[in-house]
Design a protein around this motif. Structure first.
Motif, PDB file in Angstrom:
ATOM      1  N   ALA A  55      44.117  31.897  50.089  1.00 13.09           N
ATOM      2  CA  ALA A  55      43.433  33.129  49.685  1.00 13.09           C
ATOM      3  C   ALA A  55      43.131  34.008  50.893  1.00 13.09           C
ATOM      4  O   ALA A  55      43.286  35.232  50.844  1.00 13.09           O
ATOM      5  CB  ALA A  55      42.148  32.796  48.929  1.00 13.09           C
ATOM      6  N   ARG A  79      41.553  27.860  49.847  1.00 14.29           N
ATOM      7  CA  ARG A  79      40.800  28.859  50.631  1.00 14.29           C
ATOM      8  C   ARG A  79      41.679  29.473  51.713  1.00 14.29           C
ATOM      9  O   ARG A  79      41.636  30.687  51.949  1.00 14.29           O
ATOM     10  CB  ARG A  79      39.551  28.242  51.236  1.00 14.29           C
ATOM     11  N   GLU A 122      44.584  37.746  51.603  1.00  7.89           N
ATOM     12  CA  GLU A 122      43.671  38.861  51.885  1.00  7.89           C
ATOM     13  C   GLU A 122      44.028  39.524  53.213  1.00  7.89           C
ATOM     14  O   GLU A 122      44.025  40.750  53.332  1.00  7.89           O
ATOM     15  CB  GLU A 122      42.228  38.362  51.902  1.00  7.89           C
TER      16      GLU A 122
END
Length: 129
Positions: free
Chosen positions: A86, A83, A90
């Protein structure tokens, strides 16, 4: 002669914990309150009742419980790291969008140029769609 199968706890995600089978893959007992995801030495996954799982590893149930908690922590840690990775990826894409769109390098100036954070984020999402 083939080696006997050995088992280790695989660790479970929160979703798996909610949907565990109630039947032991070893003895076939049904209606169990708790089964444990185990990895066999050949790579296969099997769900065992906690007593059968401890026996399969050749250890007591208290020691088995420690192994299970460690495996669960490892799974949770890997999921958290995924997480974080990611989110970082992003954020890097959002930063690149801000620079490309505004031509500025200061984050505050970029956001102000696009009409505030909510507007900048909406424009970024629209551009990615």
């Amino acid at each position: 002669m083939t080696e006997p199968r050995t088992y280790t706890p695989a660790g479970m995600t929160a979703q798996e914990r909610l949907n565990t089978p109630t039947e032991c893959g070893c003895c076939g007992r049904q209606g169990l309150k708790r089964t444990v995801k185990m990895v066999a030495s050949d790579g296969g996954i099997v769900w065992l009742g906690s007593t059968c799982a401890a026996r399969a590893m050749g250890i007591g149930e208290a020691q088995f419980a420690r192994h299970t908690r460690e495996a669960d922590r490892a799974v949770a840690s890997a999921a958290a790291e995924a997480r974080r990775a990611a989110a970082a990826a992003e954020d890097a894409l959002f930063d690149a969008y801000l620079v490309a769109t505004t031509g500025r390098t200061d984050r505050r100036e970029q956001i102000d140029a696009l009409g505030g954070f909510a507007a900048a984020r909406a424009a970024y999402k629209a551009a990615r769609a």
